[in-house]
Write a protein that holds these residues in place. Structure first.
Motif, mmCIF file in Angstrom:
data_model
loop_
_atom_site.group_PDB
_atom_site.id
_atom_site.type_symbol
_atom_site.label_atom_id
_atom_site.label_comp_id
_atom_site.label_asym_id
_atom_site.label_seq_id
_atom_site.Cartn_x
_atom_site.Cartn_y
_atom_site.Cartn_z
ATOM 1 N N ALA A 219 0.630 -1.217 0.246
ATOM 2 C CA ALA A 219 0.067 -0.037 0.029
ATOM 3 C C ALA A 219 0.959 1.152 0.115
ATOM 4 O O ALA A 219 0.554 2.199 -0.761
ATOM 5 C CB ALA A 219 -0.999 0.062 1.380
ATOM 6 N N GLY A 220 2.051 1.265 0.683
ATOM 7 C CA GLY A 220 2.823 2.365 0.691
ATOM 8 C C GLY A 220 3.677 2.450 -0.645
ATOM 9 O O GLY A 220 3.620 3.575 -1.031
ATOM 10 N N ILE A 221 3.854 1.326 -1.394
ATOM 11 C CA ILE A 221 4.533 1.531 -2.556
ATOM 12 C C ILE A 221 3.591 2.322 -3.622
ATOM 13 O O ILE A 221 3.696 2.842 -4.493
ATOM 14 C CB ILE A 221 5.014 0.063 -3.035
ATOM 15 N N ALA A 222 2.305 1.734 -3.139
ATOM 16 C CA ALA A 222 1.143 2.011 -4.264
ATOM 17 C C ALA A 222 1.172 3.760 -4.113
ATOM 18 O O ALA A 222 1.006 4.541 -4.984
ATOM 19 C CB ALA A 222 -0.194 1.423 -3.687
ATOM 20 N N ALA A 223 1.101 4.156 -2.926
ATOM 21 C CA ALA A 223 0.774 5.355 -2.562
ATOM 22 C C ALA A 223 2.161 6.387 -3.220
ATOM 23 O O ALA A 223 1.859 7.254 -4.009
ATOM 24 C CB ALA A 223 1.101 5.843 -0.964
ATOM 25 N N ALA A 224 3.447 5.865 -3.033
ATOM 26 C CA ALA A 224 4.556 6.517 -3.738
ATOM 27 C C ALA A 224 4.057 6.557 -5.241
ATOM 28 O O ALA A 224 4.448 7.603 -5.718
ATOM 29 C CB ALA A 224 5.821 5.650 -3.445
ATOM 30 N N LEU A 225 3.747 5.643 -5.886
ATOM 31 C CA LEU A 225 3.583 5.691 -7.278
ATOM 32 C C LEU A 225 2.136 6.637 -7.586
ATOM 33 O O LEU A 225 2.481 7.437 -8.431
ATOM 34 C CB LEU A 225 3.057 4.221 -7.744
ATOM 35 N N LEU A 341 5.384 -7.901 -1.228
ATOM 36 C CA LEU A 341 5.325 -6.505 -1.536
ATOM 37 C C LEU A 341 4.556 -6.456 -2.700
ATOM 38 O O LEU A 341 3.761 -5.465 -3.209
ATOM 39 C CB LEU A 341 6.524 -5.831 -1.314
ATOM 40 N N ALA A 342 4.982 -7.292 -3.830
ATOM 41 C CA ALA A 342 4.338 -7.248 -5.218
ATOM 42 C C ALA A 342 2.792 -7.454 -5.214
ATOM 43 O O ALA A 342 1.805 -6.986 -5.619
ATOM 44 C CB ALA A 342 5.255 -8.215 -6.145
ATOM 45 N N ALA A 348 -3.558 -3.344 -3.891
ATOM 46 C CA ALA A 348 -3.769 -2.007 -3.436
ATOM 47 C C ALA A 348 -4.142 -1.364 -4.844
ATOM 48 O O ALA A 348 -5.215 -0.368 -4.613
ATOM 49 C CB ALA A 348 -2.559 -1.274 -2.980
ATOM 50 N N ARG A 349 -3.688 -1.635 -6.006
ATOM 51 C CA ARG A 349 -3.928 -1.021 -7.153
ATOM 52 C C ARG A 349 -5.544 -1.156 -7.306
ATOM 53 O O ARG A 349 -6.192 -0.437 -7.797
ATOM 54 C CB ARG A 349 -3.149 -1.692 -8.434
ATOM 55 N N SER A 350 -6.007 -2.634 -7.153
ATOM 56 C CA SER A 350 -7.369 -3.024 -7.661
ATOM 57 C C SER A 350 -8.272 -2.334 -6.829
ATOM 58 O O SER A 350 -9.485 -1.702 -6.941
ATOM 59 C CB SER A 350 -7.464 -4.521 -7.823
ATOM 60 N N SER A 351 -7.954 -2.272 -5.441
ATOM 61 C CA SER A 351 -8.829 -1.576 -4.637
ATOM 62 C C SER A 351 -8.946 -0.188 -4.680
ATOM 63 O O SER A 351 -10.024 0.368 -4.431
ATOM 64 C CB SER A 351 -8.404 -2.116 -3.126
ATOM 65 N N PHE A 352 -7.664 0.493 -4.918
ATOM 66 C CA PHE A 352 -7.765 1.629 -5.088
ATOM 67 C C PHE A 352 -8.577 2.280 -6.377
ATOM 68 O O PHE A 352 -9.259 3.073 -6.143
ATOM 69 C CB PHE A 352 -6.336 2.388 -5.383
ATOM 70 N N GLY A 353 -8.377 1.467 -7.496
ATOM 71 C CA GLY A 353 -9.233 1.589 -8.655
ATOM 72 C C GLY A 353 -10.717 1.782 -8.139
ATOM 73 O O GLY A 353 -11.468 2.416 -8.717
ATOM 74 N N SER A 354 -11.286 0.718 -7.516
ATOM 75 C CA SER A 354 -12.438 0.549 -7.120
ATOM 76 C C SER A 354 -12.984 1.718 -6.341
ATOM 77 O O SER A 354 -14.014 2.351 -6.480
ATOM 78 C CB SER A 354 -13.023 -0.642 -6.520
ATOM 79 N N VAL A 355 -12.317 1.984 -5.208
ATOM 80 C CA VAL A 355 -12.571 3.154 -4.350
ATOM 81 C C VAL A 355 -13.034 4.394 -5.136
ATOM 82 O O VAL A 355 -13.853 5.130 -4.968
ATOM 83 C CB VAL A 355 -11.839 3.336 -3.121
ATOM 84 N N VAL A 356 -11.786 4.802 -6.190
ATOM 85 C CA VAL A 356 -11.956 6.024 -6.553
ATOM 86 C C VAL A 356 -13.032 5.789 -7.830
ATOM 87 O O VAL A 356 -13.662 6.708 -8.045
ATOM 88 C CB VAL A 356 -10.593 6.224 -7.481
ATOM 89 N N ALA B 223 -2.640 9.102 -3.109
ATOM 90 C CA ALA B 223 -1.845 8.436 -2.216
ATOM 91 C C ALA B 223 -2.500 8.203 -1.155
ATOM 92 O O ALA B 223 -2.455 6.937 -0.712
ATOM 93 C CB ALA B 223 -0.803 9.360 -2.166
ATOM 94 N N ALA B 224 -3.290 8.991 -0.491
ATOM 95 C CA ALA B 224 -4.108 8.500 0.531
ATOM 96 C C ALA B 224 -5.012 7.439 0.604
ATOM 97 O O ALA B 224 -4.890 6.628 1.444
ATOM 98 C CB ALA B 224 -4.986 9.677 1.031
ATOM 99 N N LEU B 225 -5.595 7.418 -0.664
ATOM 100 C CA LEU B 225 -6.682 6.404 -0.914
ATOM 101 C C LEU B 225 -5.651 4.955 -1.018
ATOM 102 O O LEU B 225 -6.151 3.878 -0.539
ATOM 103 C CB LEU B 225 -7.441 6.599 -2.200
ATOM 104 N N ALA B 226 -4.639 5.111 -1.846
ATOM 105 C CA ALA B 226 -3.709 4.120 -1.972
ATOM 106 C C ALA B 226 -3.228 3.573 -0.482
ATOM 107 O O ALA B 226 -3.051 2.047 -0.329
ATOM 108 C CB ALA B 226 -2.436 4.410 -2.763
ATOM 109 N N LEU B 227 -2.943 4.340 0.610
ATOM 110 C CA LEU B 227 -2.650 3.926 1.814
ATOM 111 C C LEU B 227 -3.629 3.467 2.723
ATOM 112 O O LEU B 227 -3.622 2.716 3.670
ATOM 113 C CB LEU B 227 -2.089 5.082 2.664
ATOM 114 N N GLY B 228 -5.048 3.236 1.991
ATOM 115 C CA GLY B 228 -6.118 2.569 2.811
ATOM 116 C C GLY B 228 -7.159 3.647 3.300
ATOM 117 O O GLY B 228 -8.012 3.087 4.046
#
Lengths: 364, 364
Positions: A219-225, A341-342, A348-356, B223-228
């Motif tokens: 999730a932290g790596i996803a946030a960095a991206l 981590l991978a 994180a990518r898939s859950s982030f996509g659905s949230v947004v 990034a905040a969303l990616a962090l959960g």
């Protein structure tokens, strides 16, 4: 940039001189990240041996990190006062402070043998901490096809890195463990966190940015991206791998409740660095009137005090470098950690996509 | 949770007592975010007027924020010493310090009239800073269907918030502008950044988390969303909106190069708060031997000094609260800013998806 290095995952294992090992770096690189070793605490011969071992252990690219600090200035009066200040702590373990302190590391800027060794061994990636080498050294490395990274803690440092033609900037937030990459530790420090620093550097420079500080999981790596970084650099997450050189006291401290408390202190080495709060960082109150000797002269005293205490079973004077994410460290082999981590990054990518998607379609 | 509040975007405009206005909050809520006002600096009558104005301006939900600090203890000796310390600064503007200092704000914990007003006016969302109200106050608010938020700067504070049955936690990283939400400002502060704090709270509590600190644009929200986190809270990004109450000196300071330098200081109000580095924060060296009076007693002196200086055209003593993302602030109407943030969030989402897809398919 990641393609040029040959990375399969947007993940760098931080160099961590004294903690990382060729075995750790090789495992990370083999698993698809970029493994690193820090050779700032050794000389050209020692660094060559580590690089040779890494070349033997992996065919994947890896990163070799150097300290490029200002030449330490010995100040016998200040050093004697410092040793006096530490004397009661030594006495607690029946030991006396060293009679004098030495400059235990040479800056890469002052070490032509190290540069010559690098031009021969040619690791795929070389990174710099605390500053930048001379333009001619950079040009020589670049001519060998070596990809160059450098750490910035501020926009001014990032601009200097960009001007030097470095390939990517490691944006080191205040959360990061270990030595803060400040070019000038005597200058005011705005103490920027990873989020603000990464965004500033992505917006204000044209150099790819690697986010570092407080990142412990996918999730932290996803946030960095999401912040626009091309990759994340994780250090503390890898200290607990069996391949690291961390001793038992360090591992025990990281696994305990004390992992929730880190402190940024110049007391251990002479330069600000984030460590687990322990008996050493607590000397701050006691040493308030003293100025530590120049880095790395102060570290000679710090290492001696740790050795004296450890000989009596007291691990509280170790340089237990750790970032603010320390409570999230996981003890697992480096290859398993990278695979985890991978997986987390993909999740994180898939859950982030659905949230947004769920939230913003109403508005957009 | 966002559905329950009725938010269309995962975005909260931070309360910012003294800077936010009903006009700002209404514009943000109308644009799909959650607008907030901070009423910690007024009494029940003043807060009721602001809530009534907000209800008149928007049919959308909004958030009303309260300070729940410990009752200030007056200490005439300490206060007199503090005023002596500030006297040279007052003298520079031909002014004398106030003869005595007052407790200018009442904590929500001590203000039953404020609770009664809330139970009548029933804003959709109520949030708390510096601590938590009593269980009976929380129960009364909950019975009215009010959604409750509270700020945490550490896992311990988050656990107290969870135990109190609060609906969501605002994870306030060290990067954030304005007052740090520490429950006990005298206790040691681990100064956690937004990345590490958000991940810790998402992993270690079962309460939805809202990330705050250093977030200035859609990439930061992503990034905040990616962090959960379920949403991001942005304060500094909204100070420069025309609807805010920031004065010209504050806006000028935020737009200048000084925006790169913030300082966490208790000098202005008596509690640690992050502000643009200015003449006030630079008093730190001069006042090193002094302990500021309790919050908000010290703030009475701070406001008087700012008024004296401002009367002579010197804006350097303003409480220019700002987070570390200050250089990224944009002067645009709140509705336009929210629309821009939503577009940036959508863009970050799509670019993030492609970056991760491109890099990880090799490995996964």
């Amino acid at each position: 940039m990641l393609d040029r290095i040959g990375m399969m995952l947007p993940l760098i294992q931080a160099p961590m001189a004294g903690v990382s090992t060729p075995a750790l770096a090789a495992a990370v690189s083999d698993a698809g990240g970029l493994g690193s070793i820090g050779v700032g605490a050794t000389d050209a011969g020692g660094a060559r041996a580590m690089i040779d071992e890494l070349h033997a252990r992996t065919a994947r690219p890896f990163n070799v990190n150097f300290f490029v600090h200002a030449t330490a200035k010995s100040d016998p009066v200040r050093e004697a006062a410092w040793l006096d200040g530490l004397a009661p702590s030594f006495a607690e373990f029946g030991a006396a402070p060293p009679a004098a302190l030495r400059t235990i590391y040479t800056s890469f800027a002052d070490d032509r043998a190290m540069l010559a060794m690098l031009l021969e061994t040619r690791p795929k990636v070389v990174s710099f901490h605390f500053g930048l080498p001379s333009a001619d050294a950079l040009a020589a490395l670049r001519e060998c096809g070596i990809v160059l990274l450098a750490t910035a803690t501020s926009l001014d440092e990032a601009r200097a890195i960009e001007a030097a033609g470095i390939d990517a900037i490691v944006a080191q937030g205040i959360e990061a463990g270990g030595h803060r990459g400040l070019f000038d530790p005597a200058a005011p420090d705005d103490a920027l966190g990873t989020v603000a620093l990464t965004r500033l550097l992505v917006r204000e420079t044209r150099v790819p940015v690697i986010a570092a500080g407080g990142i412990m999981d996918g999730a932290g790596i996803a946030a960095a991206l999401a912040l626009g970084a091309i990759a994340a650099q994780l250090g503390t997450a890898f200290i607990t791998c069996p391949e690291s050189a961390a001793d038992d006291g360090y591992r025990t401290a990281l696994a305990g409740p004390g992992a929730h408390h880190t402190s940024l202190t110049p007391l251990i080495s002479g330069r600000p660095a984030r460590a687990l709060a322990n008996r050493f960082t607590q000397l701050a109150a006691h040493l308030a009137g003293h100025t530590p000797p120049d880095y790395p002269i102060a570290y000679d005293a710090g290492k001696a005090l740790h050795a004296a205490a450890k000989a009596h079973g007291e691990h509280g004077y170790g340089a237990h470098w750790a970032g603010q994410g320390a409570p999230m460290a996981r003890a697992m082999p480096a290859a398993a950690l990278v695979a985890t981590l991978a997986e987390e990054l993909a999740a994180a990518r898939s859950s982030f996509g659905s949230v947004v998607a769920g939230v913003t379609t109403v508005q957009l």
